[in-house]
Design a protein around this motif. Structure first.
Motif, short mmCIF file in Angstrom:
data_model
loop_
_atom_site.label_atom_id
_atom_site.label_comp_id
_atom_site.label_asym_id
_atom_site.label_seq_id
_atom_site.Cartn_x
_atom_site.Cartn_y
_atom_site.Cartn_z
N ILE A 44 -3.35 -7.85 -1.50
CA ILE A 44 -2.16 -8.71 -1.62
C ILE A 44 -1.04 -8.23 -0.71
CG2 ILE A 44 -0.33 -9.46 -3.20
CD1 ILE A 44 -2.43 -9.48 -5.43
N THR A 45 -0.79 -6.91 -0.71
CA THR A 45 0.31 -6.39 0.12
C THR A 45 0.00 -6.54 1.61
OG1 THR A 45 -0.64 -4.17 -0.13
CG2 THR A 45 1.16 -4.80 -1.62
N PRO A 89 9.61 -7.39 14.46
CA PRO A 89 9.12 -6.40 13.48
C PRO A 89 8.03 -5.52 14.08
CG PRO A 89 8.16 -8.54 13.02
CD PRO A 89 9.11 -8.75 14.18
N ARG A 90 7.95 -4.29 13.63
CA ARG A 90 6.96 -3.35 14.13
C ARG A 90 5.67 -3.52 13.32
NH1 ARG A 90 9.98 2.33 14.44
NH2 ARG A 90 8.03 2.89 15.46
N SER A 91 4.69 -4.12 13.97
CA SER A 91 3.48 -4.54 13.27
C SER A 91 2.76 -3.38 12.59
CB SER A 91 2.52 -5.24 14.24
OG SER A 91 3.16 -6.33 14.85
N LEU A 105 2.30 -3.07 8.58
CA LEU A 105 0.95 -3.08 8.00
C LEU A 105 0.67 -1.77 7.27
CD1 LEU A 105 -1.09 -4.80 10.85
CD2 LEU A 105 -0.46 -5.77 8.64
N PHE A 106 1.09 -0.67 7.88
CA PHE A 106 0.91 0.62 7.19
C PHE A 106 1.74 0.66 5.92
CE2 PHE A 106 2.22 5.03 6.45
CZ PHE A 106 0.97 5.62 6.27
N GLY A 107 2.96 0.13 6.02
CA GLY A 107 3.81 0.07 4.82
C GLY A 107 3.19 -0.79 3.74
N GLY A 108 2.58 -1.93 4.16
CA GLY A 108 1.89 -2.78 3.18
C GLY A 108 0.74 -2.05 2.52
#
Length: 792
Positions: free
Chosen positions: A34-35, A494-496, A500-503
């Protein structure tokens, strides 16, 4: 040995801690999915932000250079130190909203164009099929439209006679033709085709434009604009701007540099223009005076019929040549000083002082330079302010003080010139005595000739300065030299990878936090490990899994379910506890109790009895809870029958008459609790209780006593003396950990004996070894999704 054991134990605990979270792996998978999906959607629909920058050098002004616009002032002695303002001031000017306003107006950036593809509308700058020009704008109405969000217009190109414009908020439609003016409510506009438009193959794109107040656009870009000094020891400045459209940001930076250079050139030309006006005015006066002197000279010669007076008096004037030269210079300085004093008296605080007229004295020149610098600063600030601005008032005060200092300096210079003139006059008297023999005509002629030479020298000097000043007006070199034109270094947001790592990280943290918080806040027993840690003194004979409402709560013959297998395991474990009692000829009495109600005593008693009955044992379940009987729930017909309480009260009743064979198994009988008495504790102390149990021992292999919660009443402790084994039921996610101290204390005090735990209602995720290693005897193999659902 102890050290090795400690290390092994720590390793085991670490594995157990990790397993607490790994067994909820579906939570982690769903959360991460989900994230990550949310992060991907955010990246897909969010607008990218780019950083564009340019580098310039602020050139130092040389006031002594002939090509400089202020060199004439320097030669005239009016300027000293009018050089480049401090670099911080130039940075402040570049960052000012006034400069940004000029830039926005030059590029018409208050009109924004958008292209909507599917669900996302993105701003476009260059590649747009049309351009909007504003002919007339009503600012009051525009602010009203912006406040109500009615300044967005959608373009429809399907109109054969022109273009349809629709207000996105109100739905109001306007029909316009290319090149013809039209009114859209707050402005008259003209729509023009963009011939440089590159046709996009997607015909589903919806184009629109938005008109905003210039002030709002200036405020937006003012917060994004950064002007900084690259190095403290240089005048190298970097101008950067963050925006979603890189080409737009580059144009803004380039145009900002152009506007800055324009203003710098205007400032330089303003000084030169004031100098030109002063020189022209003085040339008119000197030209008139020179004509008058030459006319007097001509009339003098004609009246006296003179031809070559110079040849006649050359001998006498050789000694006076040096005097004439010095006197001429002093007189010139006197004229210039008087002219400056007159100009100061007639001028105001907004007028620049003429410069480069040739006054002697560096002090006066520096003072005039500083004076003109203050006047330029005042006029620049006054363009965007009023006379009551504290800065303007402060500058007016400084200008007045500087004017007073210049007047004093000129007066001092004039006094010095008077002294020089007196010295020359004394010298002239000596020379005069030497040429006293010269006829008065010669003297008069020389006086006229001297006046001519003075006026002529001053006239030629001013002509030279006028040409130099004209040259400076023609030379318009920019103040800011471009080192690097505006370019875009790349996307900054935004820094992809970060998102994505944050997600991924958030997806792992969320279930981890929920599980950790749930474990921290949980005060109830959840699994076998927790029960063992909290009550090491009491062994665990079995775990009973949690049963769905749709499943049967009673075990049947040849039952291969996990529930049936869990009771078989419990009975097997109990055999080790009853090893010293299995050889006796009488039946075994098992007491089933718990701490509080609702922990599953009756459920455990019935299924334990059914399991033994299915094994061919003769079993009876005795309802020993006289206060809140639950055994009747499993046999509707027994609710009105007599039972234990009636047997204890009425000695005429026969025990065999109270026993009822159940419908579940031929080997299983029930002896219900009977009528609810007012004094259960007194009844359980009756001698007939022991007699009843003795009789049941003769008839049955196992007597299971379903008793009351022992923490609430003392009934169970009265019965426990007859029991061969006490099964203490603990319900997972129901029994509080603190309550486990009660059975420990009861066993220690001797109130209960031969106590063993039965952990009831255990979640499948926490259930024994069968779940941990993926094996459960008698259970059908479940699909992945069934296992996944069980995890939740």
């Amino acid at each position: 040995m102890n050290s090795e054991y400690q290390i092994s134990e720590e390793e085991f605990n670490l594995r157990e801690e990790i397993y607490k979270y790994l067994k909820y792996w579906p939570w982690f998978i769903v959360s991460v999915f989900i994230t990550l999906l949310t992060a991907f959607v955010f990246l897909k629909f969010s607008n990218s932000v780019y950083r564009s920058s340019a580098t310039i050098i602020i050139k130092d002004e040389d006031t002594k250079s002939p090509g400089s616009g202020i060199s004439s002032f320097a030669d005239l002695g009016f300027i000293d130190g009018l050089q480049t303002s401090s670099i911080e001031n130039e940075i402040g000017l570049l960052e000012s909203k006034r400069m940004l306003t000029k830039t926005i107006e030059s590029l018409d950036l208050n009109i924004e164009y958008y292209a909507k593809n599917l669900f996302v509308a993105r701003e476009i700058y260059d590649n747009v099929p049309f351009r909007v020009s504003i002919l007339q704008l009503n600012k009051v109405k525009l602010y009203d439209f912006v406040r109500n969000e009615r300044n967005n217009f959608i373009i429809d190109f399907k109109n054969e006679n022109g273009v349809n414009i629709t207000n996105a908020k109100s739905g109001e439609k306007f029909k316009l033709k290319y090149g013809e003016p039209g009114n859209i409510g707050f402005a008259d506009i003209v729509l023009r085709e963009n011939k440089d438009f590159l046709i996009n193959g997607n015909n589903e794109i919806e184009y629109s434009f938005v008109i905003n107040p210039i002030s709002s656009i200036v405020s937006r870009y003012s917060s994004r604009l950064e002007v900084m000094l690259v190095d403290d020891n240089s005048t190298l400045i970097e101008i950067s701007l963050k925006d979603e459209v890189p080409n737009k940001a580059e144009d803004i930076i380039d145009q900002l540099i152009i506007e800055y250079n324009k203003e710098a050139i205007i400032d330089k030309n303003l000084v030169a223009s004031n100098t030109a006006e002063f020189i022209d005015e003085r040339l008119k006066i000197i030209n008139f005076e020179l004509d008058s002197v030459e006319s007097d000279k001509e009339a003098f010669k004609e009246n006296r019929k003179l031809t070559d007076i110079q040849a006649e008096s050359e001998l006498f004037l050789e000694n006076a040549s040096e005097y004439k030269k010095k006197r001429q210079e002093v007189l010139t300085q006197v004229q210039l000083v008087n002219a400056m004093l007159n100009y100061l008296e007639d001028g105001s605080n907004s007028d620049l002082l003429p410069a480069n007229l040739g006054l002697e004295g560096d002090g006066v020149n520096k003072q005039v330079t500083n004076y003109n610098q203050l006047v330029l600063e005042r006029n620049r600030i006054l363009e965007a302010s009023t006379l009551k601005n504290p800065t303007i008032l402060k500058l007016d005060q400084q200008i007045d003080q500087m004017r007073s200092v210049i007047v004093k300096s000129l007066n001092r210079l004039s006094a010095n010139l008077d002294i020089s003139m007196k010295e020359l006059d004394n010298e002239a008297k000596i020379i005069q005595s030497r040429i006293s023999s010269v006829p008065s005509i010669e003297r008069q002629y020389r006086g006229i000739d001297r006046q001519q030479q003075i006026k002529e020298a001053l006239y030629l000097f001013l002509l030279q300065k006028r040409e130099e000043n004209s040259l400076s007006l023609a030379v318009t070199a920019p103040k800011a030299k471009i080192v690097d034109h505006a370019y875009t270094s790349g996307q900054i947001a935004p820094r992809s990878k970060v998102i994505l790592f944050g997600g991924l990280l958030v997806g792992l943290i969320i279930p981890f936090g929920i599980i950790y918080g749930k474990n921290i806040l949980n005060n109830k027993i959840k699994n076998r490990d927790e029960l063992e840690k909290k009550a090491k003194q009491i062994s665990i004979v079995g775990e009973i899994p949690k049963i769905d409402k749709k499943q049967s709560h009673l075990i049947t013959e040849a039952d291969r379910s996990v529930l049936a297998e869990s009771f078989r395991i419990a009975i097997t474990n109990m055999q080790y506890l009853l090893i010293n009692k299995t050889d006796k000829q009488k039946g075994i009495k098992m007491l089933v109790t718990s701490t509080v109600k609702g922990e599953g005593k009756t459920f455990t008693s019935i299924n334990l009895a059914l399991t033994l009955a299915n094994m061919g044992k003769k079993v009876i379940v005795v309802g020993a809870d006289l206060r809140n009987p639950q055994l009747q729930r499993y046999d509707v017909g027994s609710r009105k029958q007599l039972g234990v309480s009636d047997y204890l009260i009425n000695e005429d009743l026969k025990l065999n008459e109270l026993i009822e064979q159940t419908k579940y198994n031929k080997n299983l009988d029930f002896l219900t609790s009977g009528s609810i008495p007012p004094n259960p504790s007194e009844l359980l102390r009756h001698r007939r209780l022991g007699e009843m149990l003795n009789m049941l021992e003769e008839q049955y292999d196992y007597i299971i006593l379903d008793t009351a919660p022992c923490m609430l009443v003392a009934d169970t402790f009265l019965i426990s003396q007859y029991a061969d084994l006490t099964l203490y039921v603990v319900r997972a996610s129901y029994t509080e950990k603190a309550l486990l101290q009660f059975p420990i204390d009861s066993k220690k005090a001797g109130k209960l004996h031969d106590v063993s735990f039965v952990l009831n209602d255990v979640d499948f995720a926490n259930f024994g070894y069968g779940n941990k290693y993926g094996y459960a005897y008698g259970a059908d193999k479940k699909s992945f999704w069934e296992k996944f659902r069980e995890r939740f």
